[in-house]
Design an enzyme around this catalytic site. Sequence first.
Site, PDB file in Angstrom:
ATOM      1  N   HIS A 165       0.839  -1.207   0.000  1.00 50.96           N
ATOM      2  CA  HIS A 165       0.000   0.000   0.000  1.00 50.96           C
ATOM      3  C   HIS A 165       0.870   1.250   0.000  1.00 50.96           C
ATOM      4  O   HIS A 165       0.513   2.273  -0.593  1.00 50.96           O
ATOM      5  CB  HIS A 165      -0.908   0.023   1.230  1.00 50.96           C
ATOM      6  CG  HIS A 165      -2.172  -0.752   1.093  1.00 50.96           C
ATOM      7  ND1 HIS A 165      -3.158  -0.431   0.191  1.00 50.96           N
ATOM      8  CD2 HIS A 165      -2.620  -1.853   1.759  1.00 50.96           C
ATOM      9  CE1 HIS A 165      -4.168  -1.284   0.307  1.00 50.96           C
ATOM     10  NE2 HIS A 165      -3.854  -2.167   1.250  1.00 50.96           N
ATOM     11  N   ASP A 172      -7.530  -2.240  -1.908  1.00 47.24           N
ATOM     12  CA  ASP A 172      -8.560  -2.964  -1.159  1.00 47.24           C
ATOM     13  C   ASP A 172      -9.902  -2.605  -1.775  1.00 47.24           C
ATOM     14  O   ASP A 172     -10.221  -1.411  -1.915  1.00 47.24           O
ATOM     15  CB  ASP A 172      -8.564  -2.547   0.312  1.00 47.24           C
ATOM     16  CG  ASP A 172      -7.289  -2.933   1.043  1.00 47.24           C
ATOM     17  OD1 ASP A 172      -6.542  -3.780   0.526  1.00 47.24           O
ATOM     18  OD2 ASP A 172      -7.057  -2.382   2.136  1.00 47.24           O
ATOM     19  N   GLU A 237      -7.013 -11.977   3.430  1.00 46.25           N
ATOM     20  CA  GLU A 237      -7.960 -10.863   3.246  1.00 46.25           C
ATOM     21  C   GLU A 237      -8.592 -10.977   1.865  1.00 46.25           C
ATOM     22  O   GLU A 237      -7.907 -10.793   0.856  1.00 46.25           O
ATOM     23  CB  GLU A 237      -7.247  -9.506   3.384  1.00 46.25           C
ATOM     24  CG  GLU A 237      -6.596  -9.281   4.736  1.00 46.25           C
ATOM     25  CD  GLU A 237      -5.779  -7.995   4.783  1.00 46.25           C
ATOM     26  OE1 GLU A 237      -5.643  -7.329   3.726  1.00 46.25           O
ATOM     27  OE2 GLU A 237      -5.257  -7.661   5.865  1.00 46.25           O
ATOM     28  N   HIS A 240      -8.057  -7.680  -0.462  1.00 41.88           N
ATOM     29  CA  HIS A 240      -6.740  -7.108  -0.751  1.00 41.88           C
ATOM     30  C   HIS A 240      -6.113  -7.743  -1.989  1.00 41.88           C
ATOM     31  O   HIS A 240      -6.037  -8.970  -2.098  1.00 41.88           O
ATOM     32  CB  HIS A 240      -5.808  -7.317   0.451  1.00 41.88           C
ATOM     33  CG  HIS A 240      -4.435  -6.750   0.244  1.00 41.88           C
ATOM     34  ND1 HIS A 240      -4.040  -5.532   0.758  1.00 41.88           N
ATOM     35  CD2 HIS A 240      -3.357  -7.225  -0.444  1.00 41.88           C
ATOM     36  CE1 HIS A 240      -2.784  -5.295   0.418  1.00 41.88           C
ATOM     37  NE2 HIS A 240      -2.344  -6.308  -0.321  1.00 41.88           N
TER      38      HIS A 240
END
Length: 257
Positions: A165, A172, A237, A240
């Site tokens: 990120h 996301d 996740e 993600h």
Amino acid sequence: MRKLDYGLTFVFCSLLVFACSQKEVQVSEEESYFVDANEEWVIDDSEFEWEEEIGELEQSLIDAGLVNIEDVIPGIFVDLKYSTTDNFFGQDVYGDLFRCYLQPEVAEMLKVAHEKLQEAHPELTFLVYDGVRPLSVQQILWDNLDRPDSIKPLYVADPKIGGLHNYGVAVDLTLAYVETGEALDMGTAYDYFGYPAYPDREAQMLREGKITQSHIDNREILRQAMKAGGFSGIGSEWWHFNAYSRKEAAEKFGLVK
């Protein structure tokens, strides 16, 4: 006396006529201000232009060469969760930043993924929760995470090292309906840390009744679209996706501070 009466009557009538004529002129002048319903009017749009202020954080992203994904991909929705308290940390750490930024070529990859999604499911679009996360924000998250430093990397990247990120190459997101912007049910909320959110545990979670087949199907639609754009997911996740590995990101881009 009668002549005087007649005279007075004449003067009174004359004054009355004069007053009425003045009133008619006044009304006529007022009426001139009313708009003719049949008349065409042209309004200069420049008088109604709305210029949104760009905050210091957002300007730093622009200066770093990142792009607003909504300028690249029409029709997507953005709800930056770190500009709200609806996230794992329960804190607004982005302040007045409400637009999502990515590296330009990553935004183009996301555009391809979006096109592939709409080819297969024209009723769906992306709802983006996070993109680039500057190191200054990463530090805030790290400092405020109530966990021992030894296990903090399980939840958030160490700002001394940086995560994807922080390079602007991770995103996301979830799926939403084009018409309403309503997110599809993926089985857990965004930023949920637990096995029901793990793609690697979906079969187990399905057996245990923690998620449903519909949740898995929705996640698979998202995964297939992102894969078509060149992204890869992670095991813990469902929301993600990475455009590059850490090594590739470090070679191609600098950390966004």
